[in-house]
Design a protein around this motif. Sequence first.
Motif, PDB file in Angstrom:
ATOM      1  N   THR A  54       1.093  -1.385  -0.288  1.00 31.75           N
ATOM      2  CA  THR A  54       0.324  -0.125   0.229  1.00 31.75           C
ATOM      3  C   THR A  54       0.770   1.019  -0.226  1.00 31.75           C
ATOM      4  O   THR A  54       1.882   1.128   0.438  1.00 31.75           O
ATOM      5  N   VAL A  55       0.600   1.933  -0.668  1.00 30.94           N
ATOM      6  CA  VAL A  55       1.253   3.638  -1.378  1.00 30.94           C
ATOM      7  C   VAL A  55       0.674   4.515  -1.466  1.00 30.94           C
ATOM      8  O   VAL A  55      -0.508   4.503  -1.258  1.00 30.94           O
ATOM      9  N   ALA A  56       0.659   6.173  -0.714  1.00 29.56           N
ATOM     10  CA  ALA A  56       0.408   7.140  -0.578  1.00 29.56           C
ATOM     11  C   ALA A  56       1.294   7.679  -1.478  1.00 29.56           C
ATOM     12  O   ALA A  56       2.627   7.584  -1.566  1.00 29.56           O
ATOM     13  N   ILE A  57       0.167   8.237  -2.258  1.00 28.45           N
ATOM     14  CA  ILE A  57       0.651   9.790  -2.974  1.00 28.45           C
ATOM     15  C   ILE A  57       0.190  10.870  -3.098  1.00 28.45           C
ATOM     16  O   ILE A  57      -0.595  10.477  -2.778  1.00 28.45           O
ATOM     17  N   GLN A  58       0.784  11.681  -3.564  1.00 25.24           N
ATOM     18  CA  GLN A  58       0.178  13.204  -3.655  1.00 25.24           C
ATOM     19  C   GLN A  58      -0.562  13.078  -5.052  1.00 25.24           C
ATOM     20  O   GLN A  58      -0.150  13.740  -6.030  1.00 25.24           O
ATOM     21  N   GLY A  59      -1.675  13.154  -4.890  1.00 26.66           N
ATOM     22  CA  GLY A  59      -2.326  13.550  -6.471  1.00 26.66           C
ATOM     23  C   GLY A  59      -3.340  12.029  -6.384  1.00 26.66           C
ATOM     24  O   GLY A  59      -3.915  11.328  -5.444  1.00 26.66           O
ATOM     25  N   VAL A  60      -3.824  11.413  -7.785  1.00 26.64           N
ATOM     26  CA  VAL A  60      -4.906  10.490  -8.013  1.00 26.64           C
ATOM     27  C   VAL A  60      -3.966   9.992  -8.497  1.00 26.64           C
ATOM     28  O   VAL A  60      -3.157  10.617 -10.360  1.00 26.64           O
ATOM     29  N   ARG A  61      -5.119   8.655  -9.219  1.00 22.58           N
ATOM     30  CA  ARG A  61      -4.723   7.739 -10.670  1.00 22.58           C
ATOM     31  C   ARG A  61      -4.202   9.105 -11.986  1.00 22.58           C
ATOM     32  O   ARG A  61      -5.370  10.209 -11.886  1.00 22.58           O
ATOM     33  N   ALA A 105       5.099   5.436   0.686  1.00 23.32           N
ATOM     34  CA  ALA A 105       5.006   6.532   0.086  1.00 23.32           C
ATOM     35  C   ALA A 105       5.210   7.034  -0.853  1.00 23.32           C
ATOM     36  O   ALA A 105       6.717   6.896  -0.511  1.00 23.32           O
ATOM     37  N   VAL A 106       5.954   7.170  -1.889  1.00 26.37           N
ATOM     38  CA  VAL A 106       6.079   7.530  -2.727  1.00 26.37           C
ATOM     39  C   VAL A 106       5.869   9.356  -2.937  1.00 26.37           C
ATOM     40  O   VAL A 106       4.653  10.072  -3.529  1.00 26.37           O
ATOM     41  N   VAL A 107       6.842  10.181  -3.138  1.00 25.88           N
ATOM     42  CA  VAL A 107       7.314  11.666  -2.968  1.00 25.88           C
ATOM     43  C   VAL A 107       8.186  12.252  -3.812  1.00 25.88           C
ATOM     44  O   VAL A 107       9.459  11.641  -3.769  1.00 25.88           O
ATOM     45  N   SER A 133      -1.735  -1.347  -4.015  1.00 26.90           N
ATOM     46  CA  SER A 133      -3.074  -0.477  -4.000  1.00 26.90           C
ATOM     47  C   SER A 133      -2.074   1.363  -3.101  1.00 26.90           C
ATOM     48  O   SER A 133      -1.464   1.221  -2.570  1.00 26.90           O
ATOM     49  N   ILE A 134      -3.095   1.777  -4.420  1.00 26.81           N
ATOM     50  CA  ILE A 134      -3.144   3.122  -4.254  1.00 26.81           C
ATOM     51  C   ILE A 134      -3.351   4.471  -3.350  1.00 26.81           C
ATOM     52  O   ILE A 134      -5.543   3.779  -3.165  1.00 26.81           O
TER      53      ILE A 134
END
Length: 180
Positions: free
Chosen positions: A3-10, A49-51, A27-28
């Motif tokens: 599970t990875v958090a991103i700033q933004g959307v698909r 998270a990917v930043v 899983s985003i």
Amino acid sequence: MSTVAIQGVRGSYSEEASLALLGGETSIVECVDFAETFNAVSTRLAEYAVVPVANKIVGEIEGSMEHLRGDVFRVYERLPLKVKHVLVGTTDAEIDSIKTVRSHIEALKQCQNFLRADGHWTQVVGSDTASSIRRIAQEGKPENAAIGSRRAAEIYGAKIIAENIADDHDNWTTFWLIGN
């Protein structure tokens, strides 16, 4: 599955970097801003998270670095990702009809030469590139355009009006995969 958090959307560059780093079984967790992204990892809503941390044109990505300086996260991997910004509009938009251009502040900074060449466009800061594209596609107003990725334009049904609009055509952003 990670599970990875991103700033933004698909469709955002952060999602693209996540898929490159962790694969398609990821899983985003879509986050509105960098604070929410880092909080998702701190509270264990997401494993990673990917930043974005740096861009060839604008240098350090201020929003990410603020949080990286203040918190203790482990950097697992680094990925330089080629960034090819496009200008998109509604399916009936034409470049001459555009009045506003929306995108993440960093993308707007990366495309200043293109944006200044027209002179009359109002720049509107959106929460990220992909949600900016999604918004103009949903609103359906041909006078509104957005800057983001080709993939986001395809996902949200927007029309590509201009390609390779960054100030440097060899544009890239370095993303970090971080966790606790």
